[in-house]
Design a protein around this motif. Structure first.
Motif, mmCIF file in Angstrom:
data_model
loop_
_atom_site.group_PDB
_atom_site.id
_atom_site.type_symbol
_atom_site.label_atom_id
_atom_site.label_comp_id
_atom_site.label_asym_id
_atom_site.label_seq_id
_atom_site.Cartn_x
_atom_site.Cartn_y
_atom_site.Cartn_z
ATOM 1 N N UNK A 1 0.959 -1.060 0.058
ATOM 2 C CA UNK A 1 -0.033 -0.102 0.067
ATOM 3 C C UNK A 1 0.719 1.077 -0.022
ATOM 4 N N UNK A 2 0.367 2.216 -0.562
ATOM 5 C CA UNK A 2 0.818 3.721 -0.278
ATOM 6 C C UNK A 2 0.615 3.914 1.110
ATOM 7 N N UNK A 3 1.499 4.385 1.942
ATOM 8 C CA UNK A 3 1.336 4.848 3.116
ATOM 9 C C UNK A 3 1.117 6.172 3.356
ATOM 10 N N UNK A 4 0.132 6.351 4.352
ATOM 11 C CA UNK A 4 0.178 7.964 5.067
ATOM 12 C C UNK A 4 -0.015 7.752 6.335
ATOM 13 N N UNK A 5 0.246 8.873 7.040
ATOM 14 C CA UNK A 5 -0.018 8.698 8.583
ATOM 15 C C UNK A 5 0.036 10.172 8.986
ATOM 16 N N UNK A 6 -1.208 10.339 9.428
ATOM 17 C CA UNK A 6 -1.351 11.759 10.158
ATOM 18 C C UNK A 6 -2.691 11.984 10.919
ATOM 19 N N UNK A 7 -3.367 10.800 11.331
ATOM 20 C CA UNK A 7 -4.624 10.995 11.962
ATOM 21 C C UNK A 7 -4.533 10.517 13.471
ATOM 22 N N UNK A 8 -5.394 11.059 14.048
ATOM 23 C CA UNK A 8 -5.955 10.662 15.222
ATOM 24 C C UNK A 8 -6.446 12.063 15.845
ATOM 25 N N UNK A 9 -7.094 12.162 17.122
ATOM 26 C CA UNK A 9 -7.851 13.108 17.720
ATOM 27 C C UNK A 9 -7.266 14.253 18.556
ATOM 28 N N UNK A 10 -8.160 15.001 18.959
ATOM 29 C CA UNK A 10 -7.854 16.414 19.681
ATOM 30 C C UNK A 10 -7.570 15.801 20.938
ATOM 31 N N UNK A 11 -6.840 16.882 22.006
ATOM 32 C CA UNK A 11 -6.852 16.550 23.409
ATOM 33 C C UNK A 11 -8.221 16.218 24.148
ATOM 34 N N UNK A 12 -8.489 15.362 25.057
ATOM 35 C CA UNK A 12 -9.885 15.183 25.451
ATOM 36 C C UNK A 12 -10.282 16.235 26.380
ATOM 37 N N UNK A 13 -9.351 16.690 27.320
ATOM 38 C CA UNK A 13 -9.662 17.458 28.371
ATOM 39 C C UNK A 13 -8.627 18.712 28.680
ATOM 40 N N UNK A 14 -8.103 19.218 27.617
ATOM 41 C CA UNK A 14 -7.086 19.977 27.716
ATOM 42 C C UNK A 14 -7.649 21.398 27.277
ATOM 43 N N UNK B 1 -0.640 14.081 1.314
ATOM 44 C CA UNK B 1 -0.324 12.986 2.375
ATOM 45 C C UNK B 1 0.096 11.711 2.040
ATOM 46 N N UNK B 2 1.163 11.907 1.277
ATOM 47 C CA UNK B 2 1.635 10.352 0.808
ATOM 48 C C UNK B 2 3.035 10.574 0.980
ATOM 49 N N UNK B 3 3.707 9.236 0.666
ATOM 50 C CA UNK B 3 5.016 9.299 0.565
ATOM 51 C C UNK B 3 5.780 10.202 -0.394
ATOM 52 N N UNK B 4 5.153 9.926 -1.605
ATOM 53 C CA UNK B 4 5.653 10.908 -2.620
ATOM 54 C C UNK B 4 5.428 12.446 -2.263
ATOM 55 N N UNK B 5 4.506 12.948 -1.533
ATOM 56 C CA UNK B 5 4.352 14.166 -1.150
ATOM 57 C C UNK B 5 5.616 14.634 -0.415
ATOM 58 N N UNK B 6 5.974 13.725 0.587
ATOM 59 C CA UNK B 6 7.182 13.705 1.491
ATOM 60 C C UNK B 6 8.455 13.738 0.722
ATOM 61 N N UNK C 1 11.003 15.557 11.296
ATOM 62 C CA UNK C 1 10.020 15.094 12.104
ATOM 63 C C UNK C 1 8.686 15.331 11.577
ATOM 64 N N UNK C 2 7.760 14.346 11.817
ATOM 65 C CA UNK C 2 6.562 14.605 10.974
ATOM 66 C C UNK C 2 5.890 13.134 11.224
ATOM 67 N N UNK C 3 4.661 13.250 10.371
ATOM 68 C CA UNK C 3 4.144 11.940 10.320
ATOM 69 C C UNK C 3 4.954 10.842 9.519
ATOM 70 N N UNK C 4 4.731 9.530 9.959
ATOM 71 C CA UNK C 4 5.644 8.635 9.343
ATOM 72 C C UNK C 4 5.568 8.496 7.593
ATOM 73 N N UNK C 5 4.442 8.853 7.058
ATOM 74 C CA UNK C 5 4.307 8.911 5.664
ATOM 75 C C UNK C 5 5.194 9.902 4.983
ATOM 76 N N UNK C 6 5.089 11.083 5.662
ATOM 77 C CA UNK C 6 5.984 12.249 5.239
ATOM 78 C C UNK C 6 7.649 11.880 5.300
#
Length: 407
Positions: free
Chosen positions: A23-36, A255-260, A278-283
């Motif tokens: 697969x073409x790998x991207x990596x950049x997602x997950x959520x915001x801080x819950x109680x910050x 948000x792809x390896x090619x983009x990085x 430093x950044x997401x794994x994909x980049x």
């Protein structure tokens, strides 16, 4: 629309896994801080003018559920043994509105399917290939067919939100990665995640690079909740002292390896002496490829990503420039979604929030443990506190208490 539907049967229940693909790998997602105290994503809060009344029949068997919980609140720890209530009369079907064929999404897909089959649910999915219009069309198709649960991640929050609320009104559980409105929302404290990554890089800079570093940071600020990750990383990097210089802080074109890869090639023209990325794994994997193609990749460099991409972990094992990845337990999340969908159909409570911890994988030993846990999600699920904390409680009969803010 490309859609896959997987019906449970006696021979595959509990062990259905999708075959891995290249697969073409991207990596950049997950959520915001819950109680910050992060700003609410107002654009994601659905208001249909119905006010806060709940319990009325909206016609077509749907329940008017108002606007849900729109302000941040402290949530008690989730109790697996909470009492069951009314059971919904819904198809035994769970849908996954996948937006990309990236590796960590494939892991989520496999885990949802495994849990769904183990509980006798039909599993259906479709991939939008980062096309918002197609994503909306696919969700519409799921709703028309009828589902007990909708699993979803952010692509276009404004377009998705009304459909998500429709699903809740129809009685389905909406299990989301980041985006409200949702019955159960998966989040991470993004500032904390970014800060941990930045601090780890700063530690390497001071201990291994004599405090001198030309740093590239790849951000993903087009995803609103990841701006907090960005700030956390910068604050962490600054602890390396005045010898640390951020020579580029940009978001690659895709948000792809090619983009990085393309972004790094451009950066190297003006800054040939970059030694920290430093950044997401994909980049970062794309940037590493650019460094290697230019003959500039050196073992003493420091690259770190976020997401626990398999290719990144393979690079870390080599002991070269790629030093760490901060992983989220995506397979465990997918398995939890499948279990919660089945619980929802039985009238049982499910958590309103699942807060992930990012696990730093910086050695063969840490990678081995993480990978073993993710391959054995059925067992890891029974003792998952290391990877996420579950908060709040909601059942089908009190679904008007859905979360309508970025938790």
């Amino acid at each position: 629309m490309t859609e896959e539907s997987h019906m449970p049967d006696d021979t595959t229940a509990g062990r259905g896994q999708l075959n891995r693909r290249n697969l073409l790998r991207i990596g950049a997602l997950a959520g915001a801080g819950t109680f910050v105290g992060l700003p609410l994503l107002g654009a994601c809060s659905v208001d249909d003018g119905s006010g806060s009344d709940s319990g009325a029949d909206a016609g077509s068997g749907q329940k008017v559920i108002g606007n849900g919980i729109t302000e941040k609140k402290q949530l008690a720890p989730f109790d697996f043994n909470g009492p069951a209530g009314e059971k919904p009369n819904l198809p035994k079907r769970i849908a996954w509105a996948n937006t990309s064929d990236a590796e960590f999404f494939l892991q989520i897909t496999s885990a949802i399917e495994s849990a769904a089959k183990s509980r006798g649910l039909e599993f259906t999915t479709a991939i939008a290939n980062d096309d918002s219009a197609k994503n909306v069309e696919q969700i519409e198709t799921f709703l028309q067919r009828g589902i007990a649960a909708l699993c979803i991640q952010p692509l276009d929050a404004n377009a998705q939100a009304p459909l998500m609320k429709r699903a809740i009104e129809a009685g389905a559980a909406v299990l989301s990665l980041v985006t409200p409105p949702s019955t159960s929302q998966v989040v991470a404290d993004q500032y904390k995640v970014g800060n941990a990554q930045g601090l780890a890089a700063a530690k390497y800079i001071t201990e291994k690079l004599g405090g001198q570093a030309n740093v590239v940071y790849f951000n993903t600020d087009t995803i609103e909740v990841l701006k907090a990750r960005h700030q956390g990383a910068l604050d962490g990097l600054k602890t390396a002292g005045p010898g640390m210089k951020i020579v580029s802080d940009i978001q690659p074109p895709a948000i792809t390896q090619d983009g990085g890869f393309k972004a790094m090639n451009t950066i190297m023209q003006a800054n040939p002496d970059v030694n920290v990325i430093v950044g997401g794994d994909t980049y970062c994997l794309g940037a590493l490829s650019a460094l290697q193609a230019a003959g500039k990749a050196r073992p003493e460099m420091y690259l770190s990503g976020i997401d626990g991409d398999e290719q990144a972990l393979a690079e870390i094992r080599k002991g070269g420039a790629y030093k760490a990845s901060f992983a989220f337990a995506y397979p465990l999340m997918g398995y939890a979604w499948g279990q919660f969908a089945a619980d929802w159909l039985e009238g049982k409570p499910i958590p309103q929030v699942m807060q992930f911890n990012a696990i730093e994988l910086n050695s063969a030993a840490t990678i081995d443990k993480y990978q073993a846990d993710m391959k054995a999600v059925t067992e890891t699920w029974k003792n998952s506190a290391e990877y996420f904390t579950m908060l709040g409680s909601i059942r089908y009969q009190d679904r008007e208490q859905f979360i309508n803010y970025a938790a």
